[in-house]
Motif scaffolding. Structure first.
Motif, PDB file in Angstrom:
ATOM      1  N   PHE A  31      14.920  28.726  28.804  1.00 37.92           N
ATOM      2  CA  PHE A  31      16.295  28.493  30.066  1.00 37.92           C
ATOM      3  C   PHE A  31      16.658  29.566  29.663  1.00 37.92           C
ATOM      4  CE2 PHE A  31      21.347  28.814  29.718  1.00 37.92           C
ATOM      5  CZ  PHE A  31      20.859  27.641  30.074  1.00 37.92           C
ATOM      6  N   THR A  90      16.906  29.670  34.897  1.00 38.39           N
ATOM      7  CA  THR A  90      18.540  29.331  34.857  1.00 38.39           C
ATOM      8  C   THR A  90      18.069  31.143  35.881  1.00 38.39           C
ATOM      9  OG1 THR A  90      18.909  28.693  33.142  1.00 38.39           O
ATOM     10  CG2 THR A  90      20.488  29.993  34.433  1.00 38.39           C
ATOM     11  N   LEU A 116      16.500  29.982  38.918  1.00 39.65           N
ATOM     12  CA  LEU A 116      17.458  28.727  39.897  1.00 39.65           C
ATOM     13  C   LEU A 116      17.921  29.433  41.084  1.00 39.65           C
ATOM     14  CD1 LEU A 116      17.900  25.893  37.898  1.00 39.65           C
ATOM     15  CD2 LEU A 116      16.885  25.928  39.609  1.00 39.65           C
ATOM     16  N   TYR A 117      18.540  30.891  40.034  1.00 40.30           N
ATOM     17  CA  TYR A 117      20.039  31.138  41.124  1.00 40.30           C
ATOM     18  C   TYR A 117      19.766  32.617  41.845  1.00 40.30           C
ATOM     19  CZ  TYR A 117      22.334  28.185  37.833  1.00 40.30           C
ATOM     20  OH  TYR A 117      22.580  26.593  37.192  1.00 40.30           O
ATOM     21  N   LEU A 161      25.620  23.828  40.592  1.00 44.29           N
ATOM     22  CA  LEU A 161      25.212  24.332  39.245  1.00 44.29           C
ATOM     23  C   LEU A 161      25.234  23.385  38.288  1.00 44.29           C
ATOM     24  CD1 LEU A 161      26.806  28.177  40.068  1.00 44.29           C
ATOM     25  CD2 LEU A 161      25.316  27.613  40.497  1.00 44.29           C
ATOM     26  N   THR A 189      22.347  23.156  35.509  1.00 42.02           N
ATOM     27  CA  THR A 189      22.130  23.723  34.235  1.00 42.02           C
ATOM     28  C   THR A 189      22.599  22.558  32.658  1.00 42.02           C
ATOM     29  OG1 THR A 189      23.887  25.328  35.174  1.00 42.02           O
ATOM     30  CG2 THR A 189      23.775  25.400  32.532  1.00 42.02           C
ATOM     31  N   THR A 209      18.473  22.346  33.492  1.00 36.50           N
ATOM     32  CA  THR A 209      17.604  23.167  32.368  1.00 36.50           C
ATOM     33  C   THR A 209      17.735  23.035  31.265  1.00 36.50           C
ATOM     34  OG1 THR A 209      17.876  24.460  34.239  1.00 36.50           O
ATOM     35  CG2 THR A 209      17.629  25.303  31.837  1.00 36.50           C
TER      36      THR A 209
END
Length: 216
Positions: free
Chosen positions: A48, A52, A55-56, A152, A156, A159
Motif C-alpha cells: 500500500f 500510494t 501514485l502521488y 485521490l 486510494t 489501492t
C-alpha cells in the motif's frame, strides 16, 4: 468512478496476487505459519505504501534523482530475475515436515524480508511502480470543485482493495496449497518461479529496448 475502474484493473493485472501467492509460499515455505501470516500482513502494508507513494509522488522522486522509468525497469528486472532464479533452484521441502521445526527468524529479519524481496520486487516491483506513476500523472490539474480530492479518493480505494486481496491470498496461501495437494503445489511453485524469471527478463528487456532506442 472512472478513475477507479481504470486504476484497479491496471494495478491488479500487473501485481497478479493470484500468481503471487504461490511465489510468496515458495519464498516462505520453511517458515512457521504464524510468521507467514505476519509476513502477509506486512507485505500488504508495504505494498500500500509503495503503490500510494508511486501514485502521488513517484514521478517527482524519479525526476529529483534523475532516474528514468526505463532505467527503473532495467534495475528491477535484474532484481526480479535473480530472485526468481534462486527460488527456481531452491530445494523442495521435506514431505511431512513438522511445522514446529520450521524456521522462525527474528523480528528484524522478518521485517526486512517482508519488504525485500517479498514486497519489492516480488509483489510490487518496477512494473507496478511504472503503472502507478503513469496513473498518477493523469490526475486533474484543477483542484477546484473537488475533482482532485475525488481522484485521490478513487486511487486510494483502488489501492486499498488491491492490498486487501494481497493480504487475504497470502495469508491463506498455506490453506490453498493444502487443497491443491503437495505435488500440485510443488509444480505450481516451480512454474510460478519460472514465469517470474521470464517476467523479470521481459521487464529488463523493455527498459533496455527503450534505452537503446534513445541512443539513436
Amino acid at each position: 468512478m472512472r478513475d477507479f475502474l481504470l486504476a484497479f484493473p491496471a494495478l491488479f493485472s500487473i501485481v497478479n496476487p493470484l500468481g503471487g501467492l504461490f511465489i510468496f509460499l515458495s519464498a516462505t515455505q520453511r517458515f512457521h505459519p504464524t510468521l507467514r501470516a505476519a509476513l502477509a500482513r506486512w507485505v500488504a502494508i508495504y505494498s500500500f505504501v509503495i503503490v500510494t507513494a508511486s501514485l502521488y509522488v513517484g514521478a517527482y522522486v524519479l525526476t529529483f534523482f534523475g532516474v528514468s522509468v526505463p532505467v527503473l525497469r532495467v534495475a528491477g528486472g535484474i532484481a526480479i530475475a535473480l530472485t526468481a532464479w534462486g527460488m527456481l533452484n531452491a530445494p523442495d521441502p521435506e514431505p511431512g515436515q513438522d511445522k514446529s521445526t520450521a524456521e522462525l527468524p527474528t523480528a528484524s529479519t522478518a521485517s526486512r524480508m517482508a519488504f525485500y524481496p517479498l514486497t519489492m520486487p516480488l509483489t510490487t516491483g518496477p512494473g507496478t511502480i511504472s503503472v502507478a506513476v503513469s496513473l498518477g500523472t493523469n490526475r486533474p490539474r484543477n483542484i477546484g470543485e473537488g475533482q482532485f480530492l475525488w481522484f485521490l479518493a478513487q486511487m486510494t480505494l483502488a489501492t486499498l482493495l488491491l492490498c486487501a486481496i494481497i493480504y487475504l491470498l497470502y495469508r491463506y496461501a498455506d490453506g490453498i496449497s493444502r487443497k491443491i495437494g503437495p505435488t500440485g503445489t510443488a509444480v505450481i511453485m516451480r512454474l510460478s518461479a519460472f514465469l517470474l524469471l521470464c517476467i523479470g527478463i521481459q521487464i529488463f528487456w523493455n527498459g533496455a529496448a527503450e534505452l537503446l532506442a534513445s541512443v539513436h
